[in-house]
Design a protein around this motif. Structure first.
Motif, PDB file in Angstrom:
ATOM      1  N   ILE A 112      29.563  31.420  15.833  1.00 53.95           N
ATOM      2  CA  ILE A 112      29.377  30.127  16.476  1.00 53.95           C
ATOM      3  C   ILE A 112      30.355  29.109  15.894  1.00 53.95           C
ATOM      4  O   ILE A 112      30.510  29.024  14.671  1.00 53.95           O
ATOM      5  CB  ILE A 112      27.934  29.609  16.275  1.00 53.95           C
ATOM      6  CG1 ILE A 112      26.906  30.690  16.646  1.00 53.95           C
ATOM      7  CG2 ILE A 112      27.708  28.340  17.072  1.00 53.95           C
ATOM      8  CD1 ILE A 112      26.873  31.055  18.083  1.00 53.95           C
ATOM      9  N   THR A 113      31.016  28.331  16.759  1.00 60.23           N
ATOM     10  CA  THR A 113      31.917  27.282  16.279  1.00 60.23           C
ATOM     11  C   THR A 113      31.924  26.127  17.277  1.00 60.23           C
ATOM     12  O   THR A 113      31.276  26.171  18.324  1.00 60.23           O
ATOM     13  CB  THR A 113      33.340  27.835  16.067  1.00 60.23           C
ATOM     14  OG1 THR A 113      34.122  26.849  15.365  1.00 60.23           O
ATOM     15  CG2 THR A 113      34.019  28.158  17.397  1.00 60.23           C
ATOM     16  N   TRP A 114      32.671  25.078  16.920  1.00 64.90           N
ATOM     17  CA  TRP A 114      32.767  23.904  17.791  1.00 64.90           C
ATOM     18  C   TRP A 114      33.635  24.193  19.004  1.00 64.90           C
ATOM     19  O   TRP A 114      34.582  24.984  18.929  1.00 64.90           O
ATOM     20  CB  TRP A 114      33.374  22.721  17.034  1.00 64.90           C
ATOM     21  CG  TRP A 114      32.711  22.336  15.766  1.00 64.90           C
ATOM     22  CD1 TRP A 114      33.291  22.246  14.535  1.00 64.90           C
ATOM     23  CD2 TRP A 114      31.340  21.951  15.575  1.00 64.90           C
ATOM     24  NE1 TRP A 114      32.393  21.847  13.586  1.00 64.90           N
ATOM     25  CE2 TRP A 114      31.171  21.653  14.202  1.00 64.90           C
ATOM     26  CE3 TRP A 114      30.246  21.840  16.422  1.00 64.90           C
ATOM     27  CZ2 TRP A 114      29.959  21.256  13.665  1.00 64.90           C
ATOM     28  CZ3 TRP A 114      29.033  21.439  15.891  1.00 64.90           C
ATOM     29  CH2 TRP A 114      28.892  21.146  14.536  1.00 64.90           C
ATOM     30  N   HIS A 115      33.353  23.491  20.089  1.00 62.59           N
ATOM     31  CA  HIS A 115      34.264  23.541  21.236  1.00 62.59           C
ATOM     32  C   HIS A 115      35.416  22.583  20.959  1.00 62.59           C
ATOM     33  O   HIS A 115      35.191  21.450  20.492  1.00 62.59           O
ATOM     34  CB  HIS A 115      33.533  23.140  22.517  1.00 62.59           C
ATOM     35  CG  HIS A 115      34.267  23.545  23.762  1.00 62.59           C
ATOM     36  ND1 HIS A 115      35.450  22.958  24.145  1.00 62.59           N
ATOM     37  CD2 HIS A 115      33.989  24.490  24.705  1.00 62.59           C
ATOM     38  CE1 HIS A 115      35.875  23.520  25.269  1.00 62.59           C
ATOM     39  NE2 HIS A 115      35.011  24.447  25.621  1.00 62.59           N
ATOM     40  N   PRO A 116      36.652  22.989  21.197  1.00 62.24           N
ATOM     41  CA  PRO A 116      37.784  22.084  20.925  1.00 62.24           C
ATOM     42  C   PRO A 116      37.680  20.754  21.654  1.00 62.24           C
ATOM     43  O   PRO A 116      38.215  19.746  21.178  1.00 62.24           O
ATOM     44  CB  PRO A 116      38.997  22.896  21.409  1.00 62.24           C
ATOM     45  CG  PRO A 116      38.563  24.317  21.316  1.00 62.24           C
ATOM     46  CD  PRO A 116      37.100  24.322  21.632  1.00 62.24           C
ATOM     47  N   SER A 117      37.010  20.704  22.807  1.00 60.76           N
ATOM     48  CA  SER A 117      36.880  19.436  23.526  1.00 60.76           C
ATOM     49  C   SER A 117      36.099  18.419  22.706  1.00 60.76           C
ATOM     50  O   SER A 117      36.334  17.205  22.798  1.00 60.76           O
ATOM     51  CB  SER A 117      36.202  19.667  24.879  1.00 60.76           C
ATOM     52  OG  SER A 117      34.886  20.165  24.708  1.00 60.76           O
ATOM     53  N   LEU A 174      38.554  16.787  20.454  1.00 70.02           N
ATOM     54  CA  LEU A 174      39.395  15.843  21.192  1.00 70.02           C
ATOM     55  C   LEU A 174      38.654  14.546  21.479  1.00 70.02           C
ATOM     56  O   LEU A 174      39.247  13.459  21.441  1.00 70.02           O
ATOM     57  CB  LEU A 174      39.867  16.478  22.501  1.00 70.02           C
ATOM     58  CG  LEU A 174      40.824  17.666  22.370  1.00 70.02           C
ATOM     59  CD1 LEU A 174      41.113  18.266  23.738  1.00 70.02           C
ATOM     60  CD2 LEU A 174      42.121  17.230  21.706  1.00 70.02           C
ATOM     61  N   ARG A 175      37.361  14.650  21.760  1.00 69.85           N
ATOM     62  CA  ARG A 175      36.587  13.437  22.067  1.00 69.85           C
ATOM     63  C   ARG A 175      36.462  12.540  20.835  1.00 69.85           C
ATOM     64  O   ARG A 175      36.311  11.325  20.958  1.00 69.85           O
ATOM     65  CB  ARG A 175      35.198  13.813  22.573  1.00 69.85           C
ATOM     66  CG  ARG A 175      35.188  14.369  23.983  1.00 69.85           C
ATOM     67  CD  ARG A 175      33.786  14.378  24.562  1.00 69.85           C
ATOM     68  NE  ARG A 175      32.869  15.208  23.798  1.00 69.85           N
ATOM     69  CZ  ARG A 175      32.668  16.497  24.016  1.00 69.85           C
ATOM     70  NH1 ARG A 175      33.345  17.107  24.990  1.00 69.85           N
ATOM     71  NH2 ARG A 175      31.806  17.192  23.295  1.00 69.85           N
ATOM     72  N   GLN A 176      36.517  13.124  19.649  1.00 70.46           N
ATOM     73  CA  GLN A 176      36.415  12.321  18.429  1.00 70.46           C
ATOM     74  C   GLN A 176      37.711  11.595  18.082  1.00 70.46           C
ATOM     75  O   GLN A 176      37.742  10.762  17.193  1.00 70.46           O
ATOM     76  CB  GLN A 176      36.009  13.214  17.258  1.00 70.46           C
ATOM     77  CG  GLN A 176      34.599  13.774  17.392  1.00 70.46           C
ATOM     78  CD  GLN A 176      34.181  14.601  16.192  1.00 70.46           C
ATOM     79  OE1 GLN A 176      34.981  14.873  15.307  1.00 70.46           O
ATOM     80  NE2 GLN A 176      32.929  15.007  16.159  1.00 70.46           N
ATOM     81  N   LYS A 177      38.780  11.975  18.801  1.00 68.99           N
ATOM     82  CA  LYS A 177      40.092  11.336  18.623  1.00 68.99           C
ATOM     83  C   LYS A 177      40.507  11.350  17.143  1.00 68.99           C
ATOM     84  O   LYS A 177      40.614  12.394  16.536  1.00 68.99           O
ATOM     85  CB  LYS A 177      40.067   9.928  19.211  1.00 68.99           C
ATOM     86  CG  LYS A 177      39.804   9.920  20.711  1.00 68.99           C
ATOM     87  CD  LYS A 177      39.837   8.532  21.289  1.00 68.99           C
ATOM     88  CE  LYS A 177      39.603   8.587  22.802  1.00 68.99           C
ATOM     89  NZ  LYS A 177      39.602   7.253  23.419  1.00 68.99           N
ATOM     90  N   GLY A 178      40.678  10.192  16.532  1.00 72.92           N
ATOM     91  CA  GLY A 178      41.185  10.144  15.168  1.00 72.92           C
ATOM     92  C   GLY A 178      40.181  10.552  14.122  1.00 72.92           C
ATOM     93  O   GLY A 178      40.528  10.675  12.945  1.00 72.92           O
ATOM     94  N   GLN A 179      38.930  10.761  14.516  1.00 69.87           N
ATOM     95  CA  GLN A 179      37.896  11.090  13.543  1.00 69.87           C
ATOM     96  C   GLN A 179      37.509  12.569  13.588  1.00 69.87           C
ATOM     97  O   GLN A 179      36.471  12.955  13.053  1.00 69.87           O
ATOM     98  CB  GLN A 179      36.659  10.217  13.801  1.00 69.87           C
ATOM     99  CG  GLN A 179      36.969   8.722  13.710  1.00 69.87           C
ATOM    100  CD  GLN A 179      35.755   7.864  14.024  1.00 69.87           C
ATOM    101  OE1 GLN A 179      34.694   8.379  14.354  1.00 69.87           O
ATOM    102  NE2 GLN A 179      35.913   6.554  13.920  1.00 69.87           N
ATOM    103  N   GLY A 180      38.321  13.392  14.226  1.00 69.31           N
ATOM    104  CA  GLY A 180      37.968  14.796  14.392  1.00 69.31           C
ATOM    105  C   GLY A 180      38.594  15.725  13.372  1.00 69.31           C
ATOM    106  O   GLY A 180      38.557  16.950  13.549  1.00 69.31           O
ATOM    107  N   ALA A 181      39.182  15.184  12.287  1.00 64.91           N
ATOM    108  CA  ALA A 181      39.883  16.033  11.319  1.00 64.91           C
ATOM    109  C   ALA A 181      38.938  17.029  10.663  1.00 64.91           C
ATOM    110  O   ALA A 181      39.283  18.203  10.470  1.00 64.91           O
ATOM    111  CB  ALA A 181      40.576  15.171  10.260  1.00 64.91           C
ATOM    112  N   ALA A 182      37.736  16.592  10.311  1.00 64.71           N
ATOM    113  CA  ALA A 182      36.791  17.488   9.641  1.00 64.71           C
ATOM    114  C   ALA A 182      36.358  18.612  10.570  1.00 64.71           C
ATOM    115  O   ALA A 182      36.284  19.789  10.166  1.00 64.71           O
ATOM    116  CB  ALA A 182      35.569  16.702   9.156  1.00 64.71           C
TER     117      ALA A 182
END
Length: 472
Positions: free
Chosen positions: A438-443, A446-454
Motif C-alpha cells: 500500500i502506498t500514496w497515490h501520486p495525485s 501533487l495536490r499538496q504542491k509545495g508541502q508534498g516532500a514528505a
C-alpha cells in the motif's frame, strides 16, 4: 559427456553456479547432462568438470528472474533450455525482449505454468490442526502440485501464518515453519486429523453458494477437480450442483416481494448486464471491457482505459481511475500523476515499462467546470462493479507483487476501506491471496504542491521496497 547432479532443494542456485562455470569454459549444451536428484546413475560414467575458463559470463536481471521461475517446472528439459538461454545471452543481450522468438515463447510458457501452479497452491492448501508440544498452535497440510514449486510457494505461508507452527508435505518434499522456514525430504502422505474449522468453512461455503449463478466451466477452471480431494468444501459441490435447478425453480415460483415506492427511481438506473462468455485470454478480456456498460460511467467517458504493460510483468501497479488525459488517449497513468510515478520509479531503479499499469475503475469520472473536466473519486459501488475486470487482469498477469496507489486501489484489491495513514508501506493481501503493498497515490502528492516532500519520500521508500521484493 559432463554430468551435473543437482540437489533436491536450492536447485536453481546449484544450476546457476555450474552453468556459469561451464559457460566460462565454452562448453556446448550438447556436452552437458543435467540430472535432478532422482535421476538414474550414468551407465557410462561422466567426464569431470573442465577447469574454469577465461570467457566472461554475465546475466541480466530479467533472465535470472525468468530462469528462477522456469527452474521450478517439472520438465526434465528445463535445465538444458536455461543453459542454452544463458549461452545465447552472451551473444544476444536483448533476445529475451522479443516475445515472438519461439525459444523465448517456450520459456515463457514454462514460467507461466509455474506461476499458475504457485497461485493454485496458495489458494488450495487446507491446514489441519495437529497436537502441539510448544506454546504455539501447530498445523499440517498435504498438497500435490503439478510442478516442483514447494520452495517458491512456501514463503507466502511463512509470511501469512508466522504466528503458528506448520508443515506442508508434498510428493517432492516437506516445508516446515517454526519461526524459520526449512525444507526436508518427502515423506509418505500423513494421516491428518479432522479439523473443526473445516465444518465451519463448509457451512460458510454452502451459504454463499448461489444456485442461479452457476458457471461450472469457470469454477472448474479456477478450482480444478484434481484439487478437490484435499478441499473440505469440495465434497459439498456435487450435491449443490445437482440441487441447483430445483432451488432456482423454487426462487422463481416464490416470486418477488412488493418493492417500496422509491424503488422505481433506483431500478430505473439499473441496466441488465450484457451476457458475455468467460474470456480465455487477456486480449479477449480487454475487448469485452471496451463494451462494458455495467455502471453509469460508461456514458460520459470517451473509452474504457484498459491496463498496459508486458503480460509477464512481475509487478502490477493499480491506480484509482483514469484522468482526463488517460481517458482521451486510452492509456493508464500518463497524466501528471502518472508522470510523477514514472519519475519516482526511475529514481529507485524500477522500469515503468516492465510493470503492468492499470486502474481499479476503467472509466473516467468527472464533473464539467467551464471547459474543463474535473476528476471525481469513484464510489464504492463503482469500484465493486469494476472488480470483475481487475480480477481478470490479475488472473492473466499473475503478478508477483501488486502496488496499490491510494485508498480506492487498496479497497478494490483487499476489500479493506480503512484509511491509508496506518497502512502505507505495509504488505496486505488481495482477495486472491496475492501480496499488495500500500502506498500514496501520486495525485495526492501533487495536490499538496509545495508541502508534498514528505509524502514523495514515502512514495520513493515504498517503490524501493517493491523493487527489493520482486528482485529477491
Amino acid at each position: 559427456m559432463i554430468r551435473i547432479d543437482l540437489p533436491r532443494f536450492e536447485r536453481f542456485e546449484a544450476w546457476r553456479q555450474a552453468a556459469r562455470h561451464l559457460a566460462g569454459a565454452r562448453v556446448p549444451s550438447s556436452q552437458v547432462i543435467w540430472a535432478d536428484h532422482d535421476a538414474a546413475p550414468d551407465l557410462f560414467g561422466a567426464e569431470p568438470l573442465p577447469p574454469p575458463g577465461n570467457a566472461p559470463v554475465s546475466a541480466t536481471r530479467d533472465f535470472l528472474d525468468l530462469a528462477r521461475t522456469v527452474s521450478f517446472h517439472s520438465s526434465p528439459e528445463r535445465w538444458t533450455l536455461l543453459y542454452e538461454a544463458l549461452t545465447r545471452l552472451q551473444r544476444e543481450r536483448r533476445f529475451l525482449k522479443n516475445p515472438a522468438d519461439p525459444f523465448v515463447a517456450r520459456l515463457e510458457t514454462l514460467a507461466k505454468a509455474v506461476r499458475r501452479d504457485i497461485h493454485k497452491m496458495h489458494a488450495f492448501v487446507r491446514f489441519h490442526e495437529v497436537p502441539s508440544e510448544g506454546p504455539r498452535r501447530a498445523f499440517a497440510a498435504w498438497f500435490e502440485p503439478e510442478h516442483l514449486i514447494l520452495e517458491a510457494a512456501a514463503p507466502f505461508f511463512a509470511k501469512r501464518f508466522s504466528d503458528m507452527d506448520w508443515l506442508i508435505a508434498t510428493p517432492d518434499g516437506v516445508a516446515h515453519f517454526d519461526g524459520a522456514l526449512q525444507f526436508s525430504d518427502p515423506v509418505a502422505r500423513p494421516e491428518l486429523p479432522t479439523d473443526a474449522s473445516h465444518e465451519l468453512w463448509q457451512i460458510y461455503f454452502a451459504n454463499i453458494f448461489n444456485p442461479a449463478r452457476i458457471k461450472v466451466q469457470a469454477m472448474r477452471s479456477e478450482m480444478p477437480i484434481k484439487y478437490w480431494k484435499n478441499l473440505p468444501e469440495a465434497r459439498l459441490i456435487p450435491d449443490m450442483l445437482a440441487d441447483a435447478p430445483r432451488r432456482v425453480r423454487a426462487m422463481n415460483e416464490a416470486g418477488a416481494s412488493n418493492a417500496p415506492a422509491y424503488a422505481a427511481k433506483v431500478t430505473a438506473r439499473i441496466r441488465v448486464p450484457r451476457q458475455i462468455a468467460e474470456p480465455r485470454s487477456l486480449p479477449e478480456a480487454r475487448d469485452q471491457a471496451a463494451a462494458c456498460t455495467a455502471c453509469d460511467l460508461c456514458h460520459d467517458a470517451t473509452q474504457t482505459v484498459w491496463g498496459h504493460g508486458p503480460v509477464d510483468a512481475v509487478l502490477m501497479i493499480v491506480g484509482e481511475a483514469p484522468g482526463d488525459q488517460e481517458d482521451l488517449k486510452g492509456r493508464p497513468l500518463i497524466g501528471p500523476a502518472g508522470q510523477l510515478l514514472r519519475t519516482a520509479m526511475a529514481e529507485v531503479g524500477l522500469d515503468p515499462e516492465a510493470a503492468w499499469l492499470t486502474n481499479a475503475v476503467k472509466h473516467f469520472k468527472f464533473t464539467v467546470r467551464g471547459k474543463h473536466r474535473l476528476h471525481q473519486n469513484p464510489t464504492a459501488g463503482e469500484i465493486q462493479t469494476c472488480q470483475w475486470w481487475l480480477d481478470l487482469e490479475r488472473r492473466f498477469i499473475q503478478p508477483r507483487l501488486t502496488l496499490a496507489l491510494g485508498a480506492s486501489a487498496a479497497y478494490s484489491l483487499t476489500g479493506n476501506p480503512s484509511p491509508l495513514r496506518g497502512r502505507r508501506g505495509k504488505i496486505e493481501y488481495a482477495r486472491d491471496g496475492g501480496p499488495v503493498l500500500i502506498t500514496w497515490h501520486p495525485s495526492m502528492i501533487l495536490r499538496q504542491k509545495g508541502q508534498g516532500a514528505a509524502a514523495r519520500r514515502e512514495l520513493l521508500e515504498d517503490l524501493a521496497h517493491a523493487r527489493a521484493i520482486i528482485l529477491a
